[in-house]
Design an enzyme around this catalytic site. Structure first.
Site, PDB file in Angstrom:
ATOM      1  N   ASP A  41       0.835  -1.207   0.000  1.00 33.54           N
ATOM      2  CA  ASP A  41       0.000   0.000   0.000  1.00 33.54           C
ATOM      3  C   ASP A  41       0.872   1.260   0.000  1.00 33.54           C
ATOM      4  O   ASP A  41       2.046   1.219   0.386  1.00 33.54           O
ATOM      5  CB  ASP A  41      -0.900   0.039   1.245  1.00 33.54           C
TER       6      ASP A  41
HETATM    7  N1  URA Z   1      -1.396  -6.058   3.601  1.00 37.32           N
HETATM    8  C1  URA Z   1      -1.898  -4.811   3.635  1.00 37.32           C
HETATM    9  O1  URA Z   1      -2.961  -4.572   4.182  1.00 37.32           O
HETATM   10  N2  URA Z   1      -1.180  -3.821   3.061  1.00 37.32           N
HETATM   11  C2  URA Z   1       0.002  -4.011   2.464  1.00 37.32           C
HETATM   12  O2  URA Z   1       0.599  -3.072   1.949  1.00 37.32           O
HETATM   13  C3  URA Z   1       0.510  -5.331   2.429  1.00 37.32           C
HETATM   14  C4  URA Z   1      -0.209  -6.327   3.008  1.00 37.32           C
END
Ligand code: URA
Length: 241
Positions: free
Chosen positions: A101
């Site tokens: 993310d």
């Molecule tokens: N899980 C998430 O919620 N975000 C990420 O960036 C990676 C795994």
């Protein structure tokens, strides 16, 4: 620069000997011109065709980045936000292996090797991803048990996760916890903690398979070493053929 017959052989369409025969027979073009001379030197920027089929000659590259927060792990963005490729300017068309993310930090692998990428992200190959999460509130034992059993996220049930190194910060009223999963669905970790009532405040990927960001500051990257690439192949069933 490499010899034309070697480049053709490396692309996997003919043995070195058969590649020489293709060249002599006038079936090979370099940048649109038929080349019949064995040993002609070519580089990866040149267009090579065998019987008019374009050869994929791009060197396969594998990178590890310690992703900072505030970067998308896509290759482009309609809203012109910064992407990880702004930090890693390479001439090859590389893609992240399993996205992080915008606000997640840590281990991000990038490559132009499609088979490698598939082997690492396909859930059936069960490559481990380890995260360090700061979550709101006190994570109780019975709640982490839900994660260990496989928490229900409504549209799917998460695979059982390993949860360990749980530390509660009673001043800030949040918990630091490590979690290991083998899936990589969209917002997986955030959704898993959300489902048990603990929103994620901060998330860092500590490890992808055998790879960690040791020695890399946030925003830094390096090429994966040959033995690391080999280890990752071996971690997926795909690579054990
Ligand atoms: N899980 C998430 O919620 N975000 C990420 O960036 C990676 C795994």
């Amino acid at each position: 620069m490499e010899r034309l017959q070697k480049v053709i052989a490396k692309a996997g369409i003919a043995s070195r000997r058969a590649a020489e025969e293709l060249i002599v027979a006038g079936r090979v073009k370099v940048d649109g011109e038929v080349v019949k001379t064995l040993g002609t030197l070519v580089d990866s920027s040149q267009l090579i065709q065998v019987d008019d089929t374009v050869l994929k000659t791009e060197e396969l590259v594998y990178y590890l980045m310690n992703k900072p927060s505030g970067y998308l792990s896509t290759t482009s963005d309609d809203l012109n936000r910064r992407t990880v490729l702004d930090l890693l300017p390479v001439k090859e068309r590389i893609y992240p292996i399993g996205r992080l993310d915008y606000d997640t930090t840590g281990v991000l692998l990038l490559t132009n090797d499609g088979d490698f990428m598939n082997a690492l992200i396909h859930p059936k190959f069960k490559v481990e991803k380890e995260y360090h999460a700061k979550i709101q509130g006190l994570l109780r034992k019975e709640e982490s048990l839900l994660l260990k059993k496989g928490v229900d996220l409504g549209d799917f049930k998460a695979q059982p996760a390993r949860v360990y190194d749980v530390r509660y910060d009673d001043k800030k009223e949040n918990t630091h916890v490590n979690i290991v999963v083998t899936e990589g669905k969209y917002h997986q970790i955030k959704r898993m903690f959300e489902a048990i009532g603990h929103p994620v405040l901060k998330l860092r990927r500590e490890r992808f398979g055998t790879i960690t960001c040791e020695g890399l500051k946030q925003g830094e990257f390096r090429r994966l070493r040959p033995h690391e690439i080999k280890q990752l192949w071996q971690l997926s069933e795909f690579g054990k053929v």
